[in-house]
Scaffold this motif. Structure first.
Motif, PDB file in Angstrom:
ATOM      1  N   LYS A  96      -4.609  -3.512  -3.654  1.00 21.04           N
ATOM      2  CA  LYS A  96      -3.192  -3.575  -4.033  1.00 21.04           C
ATOM      3  C   LYS A  96      -3.028  -3.442  -5.541  1.00 21.04           C
ATOM      4  O   LYS A  96      -2.231  -2.643  -6.017  1.00 21.04           O
ATOM      5  CB  LYS A  96      -2.578  -4.894  -3.559  1.00 21.04           C
ATOM      6  CG  LYS A  96      -2.287  -4.966  -2.061  1.00 21.04           C
ATOM      7  CD  LYS A  96      -1.746  -6.349  -1.678  1.00 21.04           C
ATOM      8  CE  LYS A  96      -1.437  -6.426  -0.183  1.00 21.04           C
ATOM      9  NZ  LYS A  96      -0.964  -7.781   0.205  1.00 21.04           N
ATOM     10  N   PHE A 147      -2.161   2.364  -2.388  1.00 22.09           N
ATOM     11  CA  PHE A 147      -1.202   2.527  -1.295  1.00 22.09           C
ATOM     12  C   PHE A 147      -0.945   4.008  -1.019  1.00 22.09           C
ATOM     13  O   PHE A 147      -0.969   4.833  -1.928  1.00 22.09           O
ATOM     14  CB  PHE A 147       0.153   1.897  -1.671  1.00 22.09           C
ATOM     15  CG  PHE A 147       0.106   0.422  -1.903  1.00 22.09           C
ATOM     16  CD1 PHE A 147       0.136  -0.461  -0.831  1.00 22.09           C
ATOM     17  CD2 PHE A 147       0.060  -0.101  -3.193  1.00 22.09           C
ATOM     18  CE1 PHE A 147       0.123  -1.842  -1.048  1.00 22.09           C
ATOM     19  CE2 PHE A 147       0.050  -1.472  -3.417  1.00 22.09           C
ATOM     20  CZ  PHE A 147       0.075  -2.335  -2.342  1.00 22.09           C
ATOM     21  N   LEU A 191       3.526   1.494   4.577  1.00 16.83           N
ATOM     22  CA  LEU A 191       2.443   1.807   3.656  1.00 16.83           C
ATOM     23  C   LEU A 191       1.102   1.586   4.345  1.00 16.83           C
ATOM     24  O   LEU A 191       0.980   0.739   5.228  1.00 16.83           O
ATOM     25  CB  LEU A 191       2.506   0.898   2.423  1.00 16.83           C
ATOM     26  CG  LEU A 191       3.718   1.075   1.511  1.00 16.83           C
ATOM     27  CD1 LEU A 191       3.720  -0.014   0.449  1.00 16.83           C
ATOM     28  CD2 LEU A 191       3.698   2.462   0.871  1.00 16.83           C
ATOM     29  N   LEU A 207      -3.068   0.949   3.088  1.00 17.17           N
ATOM     30  CA  LEU A 207      -3.794   0.548   1.887  1.00 17.17           C
ATOM     31  C   LEU A 207      -5.243   1.008   2.019  1.00 17.17           C
ATOM     32  O   LEU A 207      -5.926   0.660   2.987  1.00 17.17           O
ATOM     33  CB  LEU A 207      -3.711  -0.978   1.753  1.00 17.17           C
ATOM     34  CG  LEU A 207      -4.293  -1.601   0.494  1.00 17.17           C
ATOM     35  CD1 LEU A 207      -3.485  -1.188  -0.728  1.00 17.17           C
ATOM     36  CD2 LEU A 207      -4.320  -3.123   0.620  1.00 17.17           C
TER      37      LEU A 207
END
Ligand SMILES: Nc1nc2c(ncn2[C@@H]2O[C@H](COP(=O)(O)OP(=O)(O)O)[C@@H](O)[C@H]2O)c(=O)[nH]1
Ligand SMILES: Nc1nc2c(ncn2[C@@H]2O[C@H](COP(=O)(O)OP(=O)(O)O)[C@@H](O)[C@H]2O)c(=O)[nH]1
Ligand SMILES: [Mn+2]
Ligand SMILES: [Mn+2]
Ligand SMILES: [Mn+2]
Ligand SMILES: [Mn+2]
Lengths: 253, 253
Positions: free
Chosen positions: B53, B58, B126, B128
């Motif tokens: 993050k 993302f 999203l 990741l």
């Protein structure tokens, strides 16, 4: 559900274990000496090796007469044919082999090198097999502690194993009693309130790996550790056999 | 070599992490608040998710245009073709697939499901990705702690993964700095004075599995834990890439 702090503590003073020794008794002495109370919320992790020793799972290498399959595999892997004979006797399937390595499915269903037979920390000329039924061994230890203390930690029997795609060994749970070896988190939610994507945790395997950090693999003499501070749904319990992926669901055989 | 007692403690109060956030800073606040000193003999384990993050790994699912291979695999596995496109972009090889599962080798060389991409604890729409270079991410975190405290714990970046022959996920080290991710015990002896048979320990993997017991997988909000009491040869260090078995030595592909 998840604890703030977990501790993994060695039980000291356990002697070299021989067949028929009172392992549960030695563990209780170790608990008492360290001032550990027996709590249902703790986990006692015991090395496979001392469980097998106390159960007399020794074989004399020179008592073994290798069959043709053992000679064949011994030639292909560079291993002692008598050792290979012992491995085959403990296995239902040879999964892979090559020089230095034989990976089998044991009669318990566990896929591992050498059927879990190794000679470290075992007297010369002997090999030591895995317990016949490690979940039953864990349950029996737990019953002994229950009798002694009126309450017992959960019990995990650990072994050190290699892995398919990774170098190095880690601890694995081959037996368990009193806790969910496979922890089902279905229904749990993430930080955004959505259901978890992956819901089955190799809980007892993680505990065995954690315990291995304190046990070591050599002359440490530390075959039993107490793990405190974990928090699992107390009304759930699954043996270590629940961690075995059935062959028909296994993409790597 | 082996400790009597290991503790695994949560660092509390880390917020939801967004791209560009000062993760090291939040970790230092967590250390200070808990009264933890930065010691070279401790290990800070950080969840992949917050590292990814903060590094902005993302992708918006609807920004992805699946190619023909992604459509093919999506049909075979029942997955979203855009998600499969993301998995393929992060992979060098599709190792196995079947309904519900895609196992790949990532560009880092790690064999795992979905190239480590998952959507739990990630904002809707999203996905990741894993850090581009998790060993470098670990090293960078360690450098930040060194600058701040003059001494730093070792750093392990963990992820939760499934395994070939076992049900349930466990923690794995995808990045490491300041400790031997693969611990070489060659030369060590057993209780009978004989050299160990198996000498390479998946040390950082065991630490990651242990840390996972405190981190959890859901809404616990605990992406960083401090492991204390370990004892490794302080002059040795190997990154987590040392834990990856090279394809040519892998019997299961
Ligand atoms: N006290 C004691 N420790 C033992 C005995 N056998 C093995 N150990 C210790 O148990 C730990 C794990 O040993 P290891 O050979 O790796 O066992 P395994 O992983 O169960 O195969 C190490 O600390 C050993 O020194 C024994 O008979 N008595
Ligand atoms: N404080 C905080 N915790 C997070 C964040 N993202 C994930 N976590 C926590 O980190 C831990 C591990 O989460 P998980 O999704 O399993 O991460 P992974 O194993 O790295 O993929 C759990 O306790 C999560 O709640 C975040 O942005 N902030
Ligand atoms: Mn063993
Ligand atoms: Mn061992
Ligand atoms: Mn992850
Ligand atoms: Mn996780």
């Amino acid at each position: 559900m998840v604890p703030q702090k977990v501790t993994i503590a060695a039980l000291e003073g356990i002697p070299l274990i021989a067949e028929g020794d009172d392992l549960a008794g030695h563990i209780c002495v170790g608990m008492d000496r360290a001032g550990f109370e027996a709590k249902a919320s703790d986990v006692l992790v015991v090395a496979q090796k001392v469980v097998s020793k106390t159960e007399g799972r020794f074989l004399r290498l020179d008592s073994l007469t290798p069959g043709p399959r053992a000679y064949e595999l011994a030639a292909a892997t560079g291993k002692d044919p008598r050792f290979v004979e012992a491995v085959l006797a403990e296995s239902v399937e040879v999964v892979r082999y090559r020089p230095g390595v034989i990976v089998v499915e044991t009669h318990h269903g566990i896929v591992m090198a050498n059927a879990g037979i190794d000679r470290s920390n075992v007297d010369a000329d002997l090999v030591l097999l895995l317990p016949r039924d490690p979940d039953a061994s864990a349950e029996a230890l737990r019953t002994r502690l229950l009798e002694r203390y009126g309450e017992s930690p959960a019990v995990v029997i650990s072994d050190s194993v290699g892995r398919a795609w990774r170098n190095g060994t880690v601890g694995l749970a081959i037996g368990a009693a009193g806790l969910p070896a496979l922890l089902d988190r279905r229904g749990a939610r993430d930080l955004y309130g959505r259901p978890l994507e992956v819901t089955m945790l190799g809980y007892a395997d993680s505990i065995a790996s954690a315990a291995g950090l304190v046990m070591g693999e050599g002359a440490e003499g530390c075959p039993a550790v107490l793990v405190s501070g974990l928090d699992w749904p107390r009304d759930t319990s699954l043996p270590a056999s629940a961690l075995i992926r059935p062959k028909q669901e296994d993409m790597f055989r």
